[in-house]
Design an enzyme around this catalytic site. Structure first.
Site, PDB file in Angstrom:
ATOM      1  N   GLY A  41     -13.837  10.149   3.648  1.00 11.28           N
ATOM      2  CA  GLY A  41     -12.338  11.012   3.809  1.00 11.28           C
ATOM      3  C   GLY A  41     -12.233  11.165   5.407  1.00 11.28           C
ATOM      4  O   GLY A  41     -13.044  11.998   6.109  1.00 11.28           O
ATOM      5  N   GLY A  44      -6.205  16.927   6.829  1.00 12.84           N
ATOM      6  CA  GLY A  44      -5.324  17.552   7.816  1.00 12.84           C
ATOM      7  C   GLY A  44      -6.249  18.103   9.555  1.00 12.84           C
ATOM      8  O   GLY A  44      -5.142  18.228  10.015  1.00 12.84           O
ATOM      9  N   VAL A  48     -14.707  13.762   7.295  1.00 14.06           N
ATOM     10  CA  VAL A  48     -16.211  13.922   6.540  1.00 14.06           C
ATOM     11  C   VAL A  48     -16.779  12.162   6.546  1.00 14.06           C
ATOM     12  O   VAL A  48     -16.835  11.773   6.377  1.00 14.06           O
ATOM     13  CB  VAL A  48     -15.832  14.776   5.081  1.00 14.06           C
ATOM     14  CG1 VAL A  48     -17.415  14.851   3.788  1.00 14.06           C
ATOM     15  CG2 VAL A  48     -15.257  15.930   5.881  1.00 14.06           C
ATOM     16  N   LYS A  62     -19.026  17.472   8.159  1.00 21.57           N
ATOM     17  CA  LYS A  62     -17.552  17.198   8.100  1.00 21.57           C
ATOM     18  C   LYS A  62     -17.476  17.984  10.017  1.00 21.57           C
ATOM     19  O   LYS A  62     -17.897  19.023  10.099  1.00 21.57           O
ATOM     20  CB  LYS A  62     -16.835  18.862   6.819  1.00 21.57           C
ATOM     21  CG  LYS A  62     -15.392  19.178   6.967  1.00 21.57           C
ATOM     22  CD  LYS A  62     -15.608  20.116   5.438  1.00 21.57           C
ATOM     23  CE  LYS A  62     -14.070  20.364   6.165  1.00 21.57           C
ATOM     24  NZ  LYS A  62     -13.652  21.670   4.937  1.00 21.57           N
ATOM     25  N   ASP A 157      -7.422  28.503  -1.758  1.00 20.89           N
ATOM     26  CA  ASP A 157      -6.578  27.214  -1.968  1.00 20.89           C
ATOM     27  C   ASP A 157      -7.687  26.445  -3.091  1.00 20.89           C
ATOM     28  O   ASP A 157      -7.760  25.799  -2.669  1.00 20.89           O
ATOM     29  CB  ASP A 157      -7.656  26.438  -0.481  1.00 20.89           C
ATOM     30  CG  ASP A 157      -6.571  24.590  -0.154  1.00 20.89           C
ATOM     31  OD1 ASP A 157      -5.194  25.457  -1.134  1.00 20.89           O
ATOM     32  OD2 ASP A 157      -7.018  24.510   0.749  1.00 20.89           O
TER      33      ASP A 157
END
Length: 333
Positions: A41, A44, A48, A62, A157
């Protein structure tokens, strides 16, 4: 006068060049240990990868995007995710096993490799989730948040993209990169600034959108937003964006799920709307309180469903949902 919230620059959407840069690294080995095998993935702030350690163990790696790696504050906040996540002793938190900087200066974190779907992916596939599945995700998430809050950590978040459901039906919380810590002894732990909003606007509490100091009840509000979206298949504030969205979030006015979807169990709607109370004092005061309310609601709802049936029980499952449904049924007994 309209006041624009300042959000972290790495909350922006990924662009095409970021995706190309991510794929260009495939096949390379970082620090002689981690071979990048697959892009899982691109966000922003980071990409990953599936990575294989030299001992053949598989991990998720990551890596901060190159254009952000030169910003010291962003890099510090990125690396602190490992410190924060590992401070929460709960199986529902993805543990960080290593951190380092690549040969060309890009910071990266190494963590357990998960198999399953994010709640965001579930929503994209289904449009909305059955009430028992939404409740089970929420209940497990609250258990993780209770441990985080007990450790003095506010996630800040919580959103479907940061909630992962494994193939066994276990919920995992991702991305503690902008969490607020009570203990500011770690470098970068006290980066929060008054009047500055950190997080994803669509899932912020009103006080978070105003840039005020937040506590655990802000996470409870964000979870309420997630449950609302899971039940309705739509964003809490529709297609609004930018300052219009922030103004709406700050105002704290929300419509109940039943406005958009029929047959929402009243016990469930009451829980969602209490979590979404404008004022923190009117919400559940702890994750444990809200989890207890969900347990009681599940007991009532499952008794009713076993007697009268429920049409959504026949919905075609999506990979992880049978395991979640089994967990929900056990929890209601």
């Amino acid at each position: 006068m309209r006041r624009s919230a300042t959000v972290l620059p790495f909350i922006r959407a990924p662009d095409h060049s970021s995706c190309l840069q991510a794929r260009a690294r495939l096949g390379t080995t970082l620090r002689g240990k981690y071979k990048l095998e697959e892009v899982l993935g691109v966000g922003g702030s980071a990409v990953v990868y599936r990575a294989q350690h030299r001992n053949r163990a598989a991990f998720a790696l990551k890596m901060l995007l190159p254009e952000l790696a030169e910003d010291e504050e962003i890099r510090t906040r990125f690396l602190r995710e490992g410190y924060v996540a590992n401070s929460v002793k709960h199986p529902g938190v993805v543990q960080i096993v290593d951190d380092d900087v690549s040969e060309d200066g890009a910071a990266f974190l190494v963590m357990e490799l998960l198999v399953g779907l994010s709640a965001d992916e579930l929503l994209r596939r289904r449009g909305q989730l059955p009430p028992d599945i939404a409740l089970m995700i929420g209940h497990q998430l609250l258990d993780v948040l209770a441990s985080a809050h007990a450790a003095g950590i506010v996630h800040r978040d919580i959103k479907p993209a940061n909630v992962f459901v494994t193939k066994e039906g276990q919920v995992k919380v991702l991305d503690f990169g902008i969490a607020r810590l009570r203990d500011a002894t770690f470098a970068g732990a006290s980066l929060t600034q008054s009047g500055v909003s950190f997080g994803t606007p669509a899932f912020m509490s009103p006080e978070q959108a105003k840039g005020e100091t937040v506590d655990r009840r802000s996470d409870i509000y964000s979870l309420g937003v997630c449950l609302h979206e899971m039940l309705t298949g739509r964003y809490l504030h529709g297609a609004l964006g930018g300052d219009d969205l922030l103004d709406m979030v700050r105002a704290g006015d929300v419509e109940p799920p039943s406005t958009y979807v029929r047959d929402i169990p009243p016990e469930l709607e009451q829980i969602v709307m209490r979590a979404l109370a404008k004022h923190a004092a009117d919400r559940f005061q702890s994750a444990r309180d809200m989890a207890g309310a969900i347990t009681r609601a599940m007991t009532i709802m499952f008794k009713r469903w076993r007697t009268n049936g429920a049409p959504w029980l026949a919905w075609e499952p999506v990979s992880v949902t049978p395991h979640l449904r089994a967990r929900a049924s056990r929890a209601s007994m």
